[in-house]
Design a protein around this motif. Structure first.
Motif, PDB file in Angstrom:
ATOM      1  N   LEU A  95     -64.155 -41.693  75.254  1.00 19.81           N
ATOM      2  CA  LEU A  95     -65.035 -42.041  76.362  1.00 19.81           C
ATOM      3  C   LEU A  95     -66.335 -41.253  76.291  1.00 19.81           C
ATOM      4  O   LEU A  95     -66.440 -40.265  75.569  1.00 19.81           O
ATOM      5  N   LYS A  96     -67.315 -41.675  77.063  1.00 20.75           N
ATOM      6  CA  LYS A  96     -68.618 -41.016  77.085  1.00 20.75           C
ATOM      7  C   LYS A  96     -68.862 -40.338  78.423  1.00 20.75           C
ATOM      8  O   LYS A  96     -68.449 -40.819  79.455  1.00 20.75           O
ATOM      9  N   THR A  97     -69.609 -39.233  78.364  1.00 24.20           N
ATOM     10  CA  THR A  97     -70.038 -38.555  79.587  1.00 24.20           C
ATOM     11  C   THR A  97     -71.310 -39.211  80.100  1.00 24.20           C
ATOM     12  O   THR A  97     -71.946 -40.002  79.404  1.00 24.20           O
ATOM     13  N   PHE A  98     -71.715 -38.848  81.299  1.00 26.02           N
ATOM     14  CA  PHE A  98     -72.953 -39.374  81.870  1.00 26.02           C
ATOM     15  C   PHE A  98     -74.149 -38.987  80.994  1.00 26.02           C
ATOM     16  O   PHE A  98     -75.055 -39.789  80.771  1.00 26.02           O
ATOM     17  N   GLY A  99     -74.148 -37.759  80.469  1.00 29.05           N
ATOM     18  CA  GLY A  99     -75.228 -37.322  79.583  1.00 29.05           C
ATOM     19  C   GLY A  99     -75.329 -38.191  78.346  1.00 29.05           C
ATOM     20  O   GLY A  99     -76.429 -38.549  77.907  1.00 29.05           O
ATOM     21  N   GLN A 100     -74.187 -38.556  77.767  1.00 27.89           N
ATOM     22  CA  GLN A 100     -74.193 -39.450  76.608  1.00 27.89           C
ATOM     23  C   GLN A 100     -74.661 -40.846  77.008  1.00 27.89           C
ATOM     24  O   GLN A 100     -75.350 -41.523  76.241  1.00 27.89           O
ATOM     25  N   ALA A 101     -74.305 -41.262  78.216  1.00 28.24           N
ATOM     26  CA  ALA A 101     -74.753 -42.565  78.702  1.00 28.24           C
ATOM     27  C   ALA A 101     -76.273 -42.584  78.854  1.00 28.24           C
ATOM     28  O   ALA A 101     -76.933 -43.544  78.462  1.00 28.24           O
ATOM     29  N   VAL A 102     -76.835 -41.508  79.404  1.00 30.92           N
ATOM     30  CA  VAL A 102     -78.295 -41.429  79.566  1.00 30.92           C
ATOM     31  C   VAL A 102     -78.977 -41.419  78.198  1.00 30.92           C
ATOM     32  O   VAL A 102     -79.990 -42.099  77.997  1.00 30.92           O
ATOM     33  N   ALA A 103     -78.426 -40.667  77.241  1.00 31.76           N
ATOM     34  CA  ALA A 103     -78.992 -40.652  75.886  1.00 31.76           C
ATOM     35  C   ALA A 103     -78.958 -42.054  75.284  1.00 31.76           C
ATOM     36  O   ALA A 103     -79.911 -42.474  74.616  1.00 31.76           O
ATOM     37  N   SER A 104     -77.892 -42.787  75.525  1.00 33.01           N
ATOM     38  CA  SER A 104     -77.784 -44.157  75.034  1.00 33.01           C
ATOM     39  C   SER A 104     -78.820 -45.058  75.700  1.00 33.01           C
ATOM     40  O   SER A 104     -79.434 -45.898  75.043  1.00 33.01           O
ATOM     41  N   LEU A 105     -79.027 -44.885  77.022  1.00 30.54           N
ATOM     42  CA  LEU A 105     -80.053 -45.651  77.732  1.00 30.54           C
ATOM     43  C   LEU A 105     -81.424 -45.416  77.125  1.00 30.54           C
ATOM     44  O   LEU A 105     -82.206 -46.338  76.920  1.00 30.54           O
ATOM     45  N   LYS A 106     -81.725 -44.146  76.818  1.00 31.66           N
ATOM     46  CA  LYS A 106     -83.031 -43.801  76.239  1.00 31.66           C
ATOM     47  C   LYS A 106     -83.236 -44.422  74.871  1.00 31.66           C
ATOM     48  O   LYS A 106     -84.361 -44.580  74.430  1.00 31.66           O
ATOM     49  N   ARG A 107     -82.165 -44.758  74.188  1.00 31.57           N
ATOM     50  CA  ARG A 107     -82.234 -45.390  72.872  1.00 31.57           C
ATOM     51  C   ARG A 107     -82.238 -46.909  72.962  1.00 31.57           C
ATOM     52  O   ARG A 107     -82.152 -47.604  71.964  1.00 31.57           O
ATOM     53  N   GLY A 108     -82.305 -47.431  74.198  1.00 33.91           N
ATOM     54  CA  GLY A 108     -82.404 -48.871  74.370  1.00 33.91           C
ATOM     55  C   GLY A 108     -81.071 -49.599  74.453  1.00 33.91           C
ATOM     56  O   GLY A 108     -81.031 -50.818  74.364  1.00 33.91           O
ATOM     57  N   LEU A 109     -79.975 -48.858  74.592  1.00 30.79           N
ATOM     58  CA  LEU A 109     -78.666 -49.481  74.677  1.00 30.79           C
ATOM     59  C   LEU A 109     -78.277 -49.723  76.138  1.00 30.79           C
ATOM     60  O   LEU A 109     -78.820 -49.103  77.045  1.00 30.79           O
ATOM     61  N   LYS A 110     -77.332 -50.618  76.354  1.00 28.53           N
ATOM     62  CA  LYS A 110     -76.801 -50.893  77.684  1.00 28.53           C
ATOM     63  C   LYS A 110     -75.520 -50.082  77.853  1.00 28.53           C
ATOM     64  O   LYS A 110     -74.733 -49.960  76.906  1.00 28.53           O
ATOM     65  N   VAL A 111     -75.295 -49.549  79.046  1.00 30.08           N
ATOM     66  CA  VAL A 111     -74.098 -48.754  79.314  1.00 30.08           C
ATOM     67  C   VAL A 111     -73.451 -49.192  80.618  1.00 30.08           C
ATOM     68  O   VAL A 111     -74.098 -49.820  81.461  1.00 30.08           O
ATOM     69  N   LYS A 112     -72.187 -48.840  80.760  1.00 28.02           N
ATOM     70  CA  LYS A 112     -71.471 -49.120  81.999  1.00 28.02           C
ATOM     71  C   LYS A 112     -70.282 -48.178  82.090  1.00 28.02           C
ATOM     72  O   LYS A 112     -69.877 -47.566  81.109  1.00 28.02           O
ATOM     73  N   ARG A 113     -69.722 -48.077  83.281  1.00 35.89           N
ATOM     74  CA  ARG A 113     -68.436 -47.400  83.445  1.00 35.89           C
ATOM     75  C   ARG A 113     -67.362 -48.368  82.961  1.00 35.89           C
ATOM     76  O   ARG A 113     -67.524 -49.589  83.032  1.00 35.89           O
ATOM     77  N   LYS A 114     -66.282 -47.835  82.464  1.00 35.55           N
ATOM     78  CA  LYS A 114     -65.237 -48.633  81.816  1.00 35.55           C
ATOM     79  C   LYS A 114     -64.794 -49.848  82.625  1.00 35.55           C
ATOM     80  O   LYS A 114     -64.635 -50.936  82.078  1.00 35.55           O
ATOM     81  N   ASP A 115     -64.614 -49.698  83.917  1.00 34.03           N
ATOM     82  CA  ASP A 115     -64.073 -50.784  84.731  1.00 34.03           C
ATOM     83  C   ASP A 115     -65.137 -51.608  85.464  1.00 34.03           C
ATOM     84  O   ASP A 115     -64.794 -52.456  86.287  1.00 34.03           O
TER      85      ASP A 115
END
Length: 176
Positions: A95-115
């Motif tokens: 799983l990813k932490t919120f910090g990893q999610a933000v880093a992914s957002l900055k790279r142009g990726l889409k993120v979500k919580r698992k459910d």
């Protein structure tokens, strides 16, 4: 054009914030050693065949270009690794932490919580969704770096606000 790129300005900034030492040896060789701000050292050299033709300025210019080319290569590798890593789950628990999610957002990726049914993305042109009966009308306005939530249930979009449980959660994933 994608924002996932190394720029000339970025390379020049790294080079300009570095400490370089240049010396010549054997009357025909220039050696340049450049310590980047993070402590990494790049060493390049340039030589001529006949010492009569040796010009230190030309050798320094050749070494400088080679160092800048190496910075391009290293920064490209770093960016490619970051893009790759942003798509990978945390090896500890998948799983990813919120910090990893933000880093992914900055790279142009889409993120979500698992459910979640919807997802978040980062937009320089956030989408504002208006409910007009059963129809959702989307309009765009400029505000740099707004996180936008796509609400899958109703197909709408809205500015996203992370709550404390989102920030502390470890169930963030990248959306394909």
């Amino acid at each position: 054009m994608s924002e996932n790129k190394v720029t000339q300005e970025q390379v020049d900034n790294i080079f300009n914030n570095s400490v370089c030492e240049v010396f010549h040896s054997f009357d025909k060789t220039v050696v340049a050693s450049c310590k980047l701000s993070n402590g990494f050292v790049i060493v390049e050299s340039s030589s001529c065949v006949d010492p009569v033709n040796f010009e230190e300025t030309i050798g320094m210019n050749i070494c400088t270009e080679r160092i800048k080319n190496k910075i391009w290569e290293l920064e490209g590798y770093k960016l490619q690794s970051e893009l790759h890593d942003a798509k990978q789950p945390d090896p500890k628990n998948g799983l990813k932490t919120f910090g990893q999610a933000v880093a992914s957002l900055k790279r142009g990726l889409k993120v979500k919580r698992k459910d979640w049914g919807g997802y978040w993305f980062l937009s320089a042109n956030p989408i504002v969704t208006q409910d007009k009966g059963n129809e959702y009308v989307q309009s765009y306005s400029f505000l740099n770096g707004l996180i936008v939530a796509v609400l899958k249930d109703n197909g709408g979009c809205a500015p996203a606000t992370p709550y404390q449980d989102d920030i502390l959660a470890e169930d963030w994933v990248v959306v394909d």
